[in-house]
Structures are given as C-alpha cells and as structure tokens.
Motif scaffolding. Structure first.
Motif, PDB file in Angstrom:
ATOM      1  N   GLU A 120       0.719  -1.226   0.032  1.00 48.37           N
ATOM      2  CA  GLU A 120       0.134  -0.102   0.188  1.00 48.37           C
ATOM      3  C   GLU A 120       1.004   1.321   0.051  1.00 48.37           C
ATOM      4  N   SER A 121       2.032   1.067   0.680  1.00 52.71           N
ATOM      5  CA  SER A 121       3.019   2.424   0.502  1.00 52.71           C
ATOM      6  C   SER A 121       3.572   2.727  -0.710  1.00 52.71           C
ATOM      7  N   ILE A 122       3.649   1.732  -1.469  1.00 51.54           N
ATOM      8  CA  ILE A 122       4.166   1.839  -2.845  1.00 51.54           C
ATOM      9  C   ILE A 122       3.199   2.600  -3.698  1.00 51.54           C
ATOM     10  N   GLY A 123       1.975   2.104  -3.391  1.00 55.42           N
ATOM     11  CA  GLY A 123       0.898   2.700  -4.071  1.00 55.42           C
ATOM     12  C   GLY A 123       0.676   3.915  -3.626  1.00 55.42           C
ATOM     13  N   TYR A 124       0.728   4.345  -2.504  1.00 54.78           N
ATOM     14  CA  TYR A 124       0.511   5.693  -1.985  1.00 54.78           C
ATOM     15  C   TYR A 124       1.466   6.771  -2.614  1.00 54.78           C
ATOM     16  N   TYR A 125       2.819   6.368  -2.503  1.00 58.30           N
ATOM     17  CA  TYR A 125       3.793   7.180  -2.954  1.00 58.30           C
ATOM     18  C   TYR A 125       3.944   7.210  -4.657  1.00 58.30           C
ATOM     19  N   GLY A 126       3.287   6.070  -5.270  1.00 61.22           N
ATOM     20  CA  GLY A 126       3.201   6.131  -6.400  1.00 61.22           C
ATOM     21  C   GLY A 126       2.286   7.171  -6.961  1.00 61.22           C
ATOM     22  N   ASP A 127       1.094   7.174  -6.101  1.00 59.71           N
ATOM     23  CA  ASP A 127      -0.163   8.129  -6.535  1.00 59.71           C
ATOM     24  C   ASP A 127       0.630   9.608  -6.240  1.00 59.71           C
ATOM     25  N   LEU A 128       1.468   9.924  -5.397  1.00 60.08           N
ATOM     26  CA  LEU A 128       1.706  11.272  -4.873  1.00 60.08           C
ATOM     27  C   LEU A 128       2.824  11.596  -6.094  1.00 60.08           C
ATOM     28  N   LEU A 129       3.435  10.758  -6.687  1.00 64.69           N
ATOM     29  CA  LEU A 129       4.561  10.935  -7.643  1.00 64.69           C
ATOM     30  C   LEU A 129       3.853  11.278  -9.051  1.00 64.69           C
ATOM     31  N   GLY A 130       2.864  10.390  -9.217  1.00 63.26           N
ATOM     32  CA  GLY A 130       2.094  10.946 -10.625  1.00 63.26           C
ATOM     33  C   GLY A 130       1.600  12.184 -10.523  1.00 63.26           C
TER      34      GLY A 130
END
Length: 497
Positions: free
Chosen positions: A262-272
């Motif tokens: 979930e952390s990967i998804g969270y930070y990935g969304d922020l990067l997007g």
C-alpha cells in the motif's frame, strides 16, 4: 579577495536567495502550509505559551521541535510583528540555516576550490525546487518547500546536512576528538528533538562509514564518524526519557511493514500527481540530474571527504525511500531527503568553472547584482503575503474575545483561530464527542471543564454531544460557523490523543 569577505558575500547572496524563495512560496497556494495549516502552527503555539509563562503540560507527537521552538521564540521575543510575519521571517531563516550547513559540507576554501560559490548555487537549486511546488496540501510530494515551515522538520534537515559537513571535515583532516564531540552533539540534539534523524542520517551515513572503514587508508576516521553518530543518536534517544510525559505518540505505531505494498501505491500516486504539471516534471528532472551527478562524483572523487559527500547525496535518499516503503509509511514528509540530499552533489567537488578568470568574475558580479536586486524586491512581496487578511478567521477570534467565554472546536478547525486569540485557552481542542483531544496542544486548556459554544467548518466531523442541546444562535463567519449555546453548559469528556 580576503576569505572573510568571500564568506560574508556568500551569506548575503544566500539571504537574497532565501528571500526570493520565501516570497515565491508564500505568494502561492503553498501559503496555506506556511501560515494556516493545523499542524504548522504548533511551534508558534508552544513559543507563545513559553513567553506567556503558562503552565506547560504539552501533548506532543514523537517530534519535540526543540531547535525550531528556540529559534521561533527568540524571533518572537525581539521582533515586534504579528505571528504571520514571524512565520515569514522563519521561512527565510530556515533556508539561510540550510545554507550554513551546506557551506560546511562544501569544505574549506583553498586553491582550486570555490566552496562559497557552489554553496550558494546548491541552495539556489534547492530553492528552485521549492518554487516549483504549488500544492496547498501537506500530503503532496512537494518536499523542498517544507523546509520553509516551522513544523515539518526544518531543524532535522539542517541537522542531517551538518552531520554530513562535520564528517567531511573529519575526513579532510580536521582534529578527530573535537570534531567527533561536535558531531555527537548534533546527533544528540537532533535525535532528542526528532527520532527521524536516525533514519535520515545515522542509518545511511553509518552504512557509508561502515563500508568506508574497510579501506585501510581512512579506517580510523571512518570509525570515529561512525562512533560519534551512533553514540550521539543513542544518547539522544536516552535524553527523550525525561520528556516522556510530553510525548503522546512515540512514533512506533507509524511503522507497519505489512502495508509495504500500500505504501508503494500511496507514494506512486503522489509521484503521479507531482508529474501532472510541467513544473513537477522539471523538478523531477532536476532531482534525477543531481542524483546522476552524485553518482558520477562518487566514482571520480579523489579525496575521502569529497567521496563521502557524493555518496551521501545519493545513498541517503535511496535508503530513505526504501526504508519508508519497507516500513509501510504513508507520509510524504518522511521523504524530504529526496529534495535536500541530491543538491549536496554540487558541493562534493566545488571546483571553479573552467572559464577565464576575468569571465568568471564578470559572471559572478552579474549574478550577485541580479540576486541582490531580486532579494530586495522580494521583501515587500513576502510582507504582502504575510499580511494578507483572513476575514473569516478574524471574525471568529473577534467574536470569541468579545464573548469572554470558553468554547471548543475540532483539531483541523480550531487551530488557526486558537493561535490568533490573545488568550488561546478560550478555544479548547476536542473531538466530535467533546472529549479533550490532547494532540499538539497544552493539556492545561482542558482545565476549563466545560464550554458554551462550538466552532465548526467544512472539516468538522458531525457532533455527537454528551447532552441534548440546541444552539441559541448560529454566527456566520464565512468558512466558519459558531454554534452559541448561551447559558447552556457543554461538559468536556476525558482526554484522548
């Protein structure tokens, strides 16, 4: 040019950069974070409480904000300005403090080196990143501008840079014992104030020094750095024990390794989200370029100190990102080394530009004039941003002070009006059930026992009051509403955090 003149010039240019950056950020939507965010006001609230001589029974997070509070309190004591102006001045001071740390990282001035010029360039690059950040959200991947706030770990950022700078000086031949003591003191104070220093500095720098100690040539100095870092960090954690009553959350609960996906998804969304704007793309390209430069300079460095700085510039952010994901964290502010560490690549090998001396001096003169003019023009712009009226918050504070009574509100709603009251204890911080919400606040406020009005806004969770009560009047204050219960007393519940 004499050394002291060169150093003074560097500080003047860094001050100009700080003014330009602070004015730009304060004039953008990011001003929400500088002046009005519920978290951002904690240092100002604690400072005011200290200066007022209040009974101190604070409920803090895992961060104690000790250096930040000391600086803000000193500014508040000597400057006859309002709290927003103090936030603006603090923003400038924070960037200027970062310059001081970067200048230490750049090493001593000597023939074939231009540490002052490259320190100014490095801070200017960091400032340029901050100026690309426009989101009003504390959760955005806008990391450089967090340095301008009083709350989001500005002192820890400076502490990490100082640690790298002191270590570099030790590797460059400075006397080991006194410098080890200084490094240990920086680690102690930084860890005492914010345990995140261990993740941002002790772990990555410790890894670098431990591997570096395998080289016979620098083993003694690497081990001295490692010992000072570890010793200072451990003492810092021990020094937190007397503050246990103030620490409402040790931070251990923030680590949830099972949520790493979930952390990967969270930070990935922020990067997007960050890359959805042209400025975000430019900022990413700058960071990638600096990381690449750090790797190149790691390979090309011919001195232990230069190699150490270059390694720190890319190893630190890489390990911090990996660690943040491995621990399942969900907070952009934990990734700040991504913004400040890569710029240190610029001062790992601060050699003069390979252009004729005359051309270099002319370029420096032009850059100096432009920066000083830009800094001067930024002062009124920063002042305008700091003095921007907030009629809605003023409506609340005026009404509360005129009532001469005590009311309550939820965390994200009540923080800003509470800060601007002459007597902040007139607004008690509660949850939706009217229990005392002991988080980043002086628990002495809960001595009031009961309240007779409530402040709410769009962020307020629907109330579940302990008694049946209908407000006598609803006061409209723009984005706020005041529910005035008149003679009806609403009892406060037990404290929670």
């Amino acid at each position: 040019m004499r050394t002291w003149l060169r150093e003074l010039g560097g500080w003047m240019l860094a001050a100009a950069v700080s003014l330009v950056v602070a004015a730009s950020v304060a004039s953008s939507a990011r001003a929400e974070l500088l002046f009005r965010d519920g978290d951002s006001v904690i240092v100002a609230m604690l400072s005011r409480s200290l200066l007022a001589g209040d009974r101190l029974d604070w409920a803090m997070s895992s961060v104690l904000f000790l250096p930040e509070t000391a600086v803000f309190t000193a500014l508040d004591a000597v400057l006859p300005v309002g709290v927003n102006a103090l936030f603006a001045v603090s923003a400038v001071v924070n960037v200027l403090a970062l310059y001081g740390a970067v200048r230490l990282v750049a090493g001593r001035a000597r023939v074939g080196r231009a540490p002052v010029a490259w320190s100014v360039i490095a801070v200017a690059a960091f400032g340029a990143l901050a100026m690309t950040e426009m989101s009003p959200s504390r959760n955005a991947l806008d990391l450089a501008s967090l340095q301008l706030t009083t709350t989001y770990y500005s002192a820890t950022v400076v502490g990490v840079a100082l640690a790298i700078g002191i270590a570099r000086r030790m590797l460059d031949g400075a006397r080991l014992l006194p410098m080890s003591l200084v490094l240990g003191a920086v680690a102690l104070v930084s860890t005492l104030s914010n345990p995140l220093f261990a993740a941002w500095a002790t772990v990555p720098l410790g890894a670098i020094t431990a591997i570096g100690a395998l080289r016979v040539a620098s083993r003694g100095r690497m081990l001295a750095i490692l010992a000072a870092l570890l010793g200072g960090t451990l003492l810092g954690f021990a020094a937190r024990i007397p503050f246990a009553a103030w620490i409402a959350n040790t931070g251990a609960g923030y680590a949830q390794p099972d949520l790493w996906q979930e952390s990967i998804g969270y930070y990935g969304d922020l990067l997007g989200d960050r890359l959805s704007t042209p400025l975000g793309v430019i900022a990413l390209l700058v960071v990638v370029a600096l990381l690449a430069l750090a790797i190149v300079r790691t390979v090309r460095a011919d001195e232990p100190g230069a190699r150490f700085v270059a390694l720190a510039a890319w190893v630190t952010p890489v390990l911090v990102v990996i660690g943040a994901i491995a621990l399942g964290t969900h907070a952009a502010r934990y990734l700040q080394p991504l913004a400040f560490a890569p710029m240190l690549a610029l001062v790992a090998l601060p050699r003069p530009l390979r252009v004729p001396v005359r051309a270099r001096r002319q370029l420096a003169a032009v850059a100096t004039v432009v920066l000083l003019i830009a800094g001067g023009l930024s002062i009124p712009r920063l002042a305008t941003a700091a003095n921007a009226p907030d009629a809605d918050a003023a409506c609340v504070t005026d009404w509360v002070e005129a009532s001469d009574r005590t009311g309550a509100g939820q965390f994200w709603t009540v923080r800003l009006p509470k800060l601007h009251l002459d007597d902040p204890s007139q607004l008690v911080q509660v949850d939706h059930q009217l229990n005392g919400y002991a988080w980043l606040v002086n628990r002495a406020d809960f001595d009031a026992g009961d309240v007779s009005f409530l402040v709410e806004d769009a962020q307020t969770v629907p109330w579940e009051l302990p008694i049946q009560a209908i407000p006598d009047e609803i006061v409209d204050c723009g984005r706020y509403r005041i529910l005035d219960f008149g003679e009806t007393v609403l009892p406060l519940g037990p404290q929670r955090s």
